[in-house]
Design a protein around this motif. Structure first.
Motif, PDB file in Angstrom:
ATOM      1  N   SER A  94      49.510  33.162  22.167  1.00  0.00           N
ATOM      2  CA  SER A  94      48.308  32.331  22.267  1.00  0.00           C
ATOM      3  C   SER A  94      47.173  33.089  21.580  1.00  0.00           C
ATOM      4  CB  SER A  94      47.992  32.039  23.733  1.00  0.00           C
ATOM      5  OG  SER A  94      46.902  31.165  23.851  1.00  0.00           O
ATOM      6  N   SER A 102      43.447  21.676  25.757  1.00  0.00           N
ATOM      7  CA  SER A 102      44.526  22.118  26.647  1.00  0.00           C
ATOM      8  C   SER A 102      45.561  22.981  25.939  1.00  0.00           C
ATOM      9  CB  SER A 102      45.224  20.882  27.235  1.00  0.00           C
ATOM     10  OG  SER A 102      45.817  20.099  26.204  1.00  0.00           O
ATOM     11  N   HIS A 104      45.910  26.173  25.455  1.00  0.00           N
ATOM     12  CA  HIS A 104      46.368  27.362  26.173  1.00  0.00           C
ATOM     13  C   HIS A 104      47.139  26.993  27.442  1.00  0.00           C
ATOM     14  CE1 HIS A 104      44.146  29.794  23.413  1.00  0.00           C
ATOM     15  NE2 HIS A 104      42.975  29.329  23.804  1.00  0.00           N
ATOM     16  N   SER A 105      46.677  25.966  28.130  1.00  0.00           N
ATOM     17  CA  SER A 105      47.359  25.557  29.367  1.00  0.00           C
ATOM     18  C   SER A 105      48.748  24.998  29.082  1.00  0.00           C
ATOM     19  CB  SER A 105      46.518  24.523  30.120  1.00  0.00           C
ATOM     20  OG  SER A 105      46.304  23.366  29.331  1.00  0.00           O
ATOM     21  N   GLN A 106      48.930  24.354  27.927  1.00  0.00           N
ATOM     22  CA  GLN A 106      50.240  23.808  27.588  1.00  0.00           C
ATOM     23  C   GLN A 106      51.266  24.915  27.363  1.00  0.00           C
ATOM     24  OE1 GLN A 106      51.279  20.591  27.509  1.00  0.00           O
ATOM     25  NE2 GLN A 106      49.282  20.036  28.326  1.00  0.00           N
ATOM     26  N   GLY A 108      51.012  27.851  28.591  1.00  0.00           N
ATOM     27  CA  GLY A 108      51.179  28.476  29.897  1.00  0.00           C
ATOM     28  C   GLY A 108      52.179  27.731  30.756  1.00  0.00           C
ATOM     29  N   LYS A 109      52.121  26.406  30.746  1.00  0.00           N
ATOM     30  CA  LYS A 109      53.077  25.588  31.508  1.00  0.00           C
ATOM     31  C   LYS A 109      54.501  25.778  30.983  1.00  0.00           C
ATOM     32  CE  LYS A 109      49.781  21.956  32.781  1.00  0.00           C
ATOM     33  NZ  LYS A 109      49.386  20.536  32.573  1.00  0.00           N
ATOM     34  N   LYS A 112      55.798  29.124  32.246  1.00  0.00           N
ATOM     35  CA  LYS A 112      56.131  29.068  33.669  1.00  0.00           C
ATOM     36  C   LYS A 112      57.416  28.274  33.910  1.00  0.00           C
ATOM     37  CE  LYS A 112      51.276  29.389  34.994  1.00  0.00           C
ATOM     38  NZ  LYS A 112      50.115  28.659  35.556  1.00  0.00           N
ATOM     39  N   LYS A 129      44.135  34.540  26.846  1.00  0.00           N
ATOM     40  CA  LYS A 129      44.201  33.246  27.523  1.00  0.00           C
ATOM     41  C   LYS A 129      45.567  33.019  28.165  1.00  0.00           C
ATOM     42  CE  LYS A 129      40.068  31.743  26.779  1.00  0.00           C
ATOM     43  NZ  LYS A 129      39.141  31.457  27.897  1.00  0.00           N
ATOM     44  N   GLN A 133      46.823  32.813  32.206  1.00  0.00           N
ATOM     45  CA  GLN A 133      47.640  31.710  32.706  1.00  0.00           C
ATOM     46  C   GLN A 133      48.864  32.225  33.473  1.00  0.00           C
ATOM     47  OE1 GLN A 133      47.453  28.223  32.296  1.00  0.00           O
ATOM     48  NE2 GLN A 133      45.449  28.270  31.323  1.00  0.00           N
ATOM     49  N   ARG A 136      48.420  34.215  37.023  1.00  0.00           N
ATOM     50  CA  ARG A 136      48.140  33.470  38.255  1.00  0.00           C
ATOM     51  C   ARG A 136      49.391  33.258  39.099  1.00  0.00           C
ATOM     52  NH1 ARG A 136      45.016  29.992  34.612  1.00  0.00           N
ATOM     53  NH2 ARG A 136      42.831  30.588  34.723  1.00  0.00           N
TER      54      ARG A 136
END
Length: 294
Positions: A94, A102, A104-106, A108-109, A112, A129, A133, A136
Motif C-alpha cells: 500500500s 477506500s 487502503h481499506s480494500q 486491508g480486507k 485479513k 496505511k 489496517q 488492528r
C-alpha cells in the motif's frame, strides 16, 4: 405601560442579536467551505498531473511482469506440488498517504481474508496505511514493515531494497509460499485488490518445463530467478498501487469539490435570506419607532 415597552424593546434587541450572531456564523461557515473547495481543487489538479507519470511507470513495469510470468508459465512452475501445510508469507503493498477513498481499506480486507484462511502466515507490510489496517486485528502476524513509499513513482532500485530485506527474512524462515497483495489499476475510476503467487528456489528447480531453456547445470539460475522475480513483482505491485491510489485520490478530490460547491450554493442562499430577514426586521423597527413618535 413603560414596563411593557421596555420588555418589548429588550425582546427586539435580543432577536436582533440572535439574527446578527446567526448571520455571522453562516458567513464564517461559508468562508470555511470556500477555503476547503480551493484546497480540494488544487489537490485534484496535482493528482491529475501526477497520474500521467504514474501510468507511464505502471506500463513499463507491466512489460517486465508479462515476460516474467511467461517464463514460469512455460516452465509449468504452478504444477509443482506444494507441502500439505506450507509456511506462508503475505506481502501487502500500500502506501503512507490517505485522502484516496477506500483503496487502503480494500487491500486491508483482502489481507485479513487470507489471514483468516491461513492464520499461521506471516505478513510483510509496505506502507503505513496497510500496517495500521492489519495491526488492528492481526498485529502478531506482522514480521516486517516498510514506510516512506508512494511519494513518487516507484523504481526498480526502491523495489530491490525492499526485496533484499525480504530475502533475508526468507533465508531465516524458509517460506514455502509467498504471495503479494496489491491494488491493480483497472481504469481511471476503478481498482481491484489482486494477489500474485511467487515461486521460491525449490519450486523453480522442480519445474519440469525449465529444461526447455539452456541453463548451466552448475549455475545458480533458480536462485537468481527467484530473487529477480521478487523484486520485479514488488515493482509491479508498487507501480500498480501507486497509479490506482493517485487516480482514486483525484476522484475523491473531485467529489469533495463538487460537494463543497453544493454546500456553498446552499449556504449562500441561506446567508442571503438571513441577511434580508435582518434588514427587514430593522426596517420594521425603524418604521414602528417613527410611527410611535407621531
Amino acid at each position: 405601560m413603560f414596563a411593557r415597552a421596555g420588555v418589548n424593546a429588550a425582546r427586539t434587541v435580543g432577536m436582533q442579536s440572535r439574527n446578527y450572531a446567526t448571520l455571522r456564523e453562516i458567513e464564517m461557515r461559508l468562508k470555511s467551505i470556500k477555503n476547503i473547495e480551493k484546497i480540494t481543487k488544487t489537490m485534484k489538479i496535482v493528482a491529475s498531473t501526477r497520474l500521467g507519470r504514474a501510468q507511464k511507470a505502471m506500463a513499463l513495469s507491466r512489460v517486465y511482469d508479462e515476460a516474467d510470468s511467461e517464463v514460469y508459465t512455460h516452465a509449468e512452475s504452478a504444477k509443482v506440488e506444494q507441502p500439505a501445510e506450507p509456511k506462508s508469507l503475505i506481502i501487502a503493498v500500500s502506501s503512507d498517504k490517505g485522502l484516496c477513498g477506500s483503496i487502503h481499506s480494500q487491500i486491508g480486507k483482502a489481507t485479513k481474508k487470507i489471514l483468516a484462511e491461513k492464520p499461521t502466515a506471516d505478513v510483510v507490510v509496505v506502507g503505513d496505511k496497510i500496517k495500521a489496517q492489519v495491526q488492528r486485528s492481526n498485529s502478531e502476524s506482522i514480521v516486517l514493515a516498510f514506510n516512506g513509499t508512494g511519494k513518487a513513482a516507484p523504481t526498480f532500485v526502491e523495489a530491490s531494497l525492499i526485496a533484499d530485506e525480504i530475502l533475508k527474512l526468507q533465508a531465516q524462515k524458509k517460506y514455502d509460499s509467498v504471495e503479494i497483495l496489491y491494488n491493480k489499476f483497472v481504469s481511471s475510476v476503478s481498482f481491484a485488490p489482486t494477489a500474485k503467487n511467487l515461486y521460491n528456489e525449490e519450486t523453480i528447480k522442480q519445474s519440469k518445463g525449465l529444461s526447455a531453456y539452456e541453463l548451466d547445470e552448475d549455475s545458480n539460475v533458480p536462485v537468481a530467478m527467484s530473487e529477480f522475480s521478487l523484486a520485479n513483482s514488488l515493482l509491479v505491485a508498487m507501480a500498480e498501487g501507486h497509479a490506482a491510489e493517485i487516480s482514486a485520490r483525484r476522484n475523491a478530490m473531485d467529489n469533495a469539490s463538487k460537494n463543497a460547491g453544493e454546500m456553498i450554493n446552499k449556504y449562500s442562499i441561506l446567508y442571503n435570506r438571513t441577511r434580508q430577514a435582518v434588514i427587514t426586521n430593522e426596517l420594521v423597527d425603524i418604521i414602528t419607532g417613527a410611527s410611535s413618535l407621531d
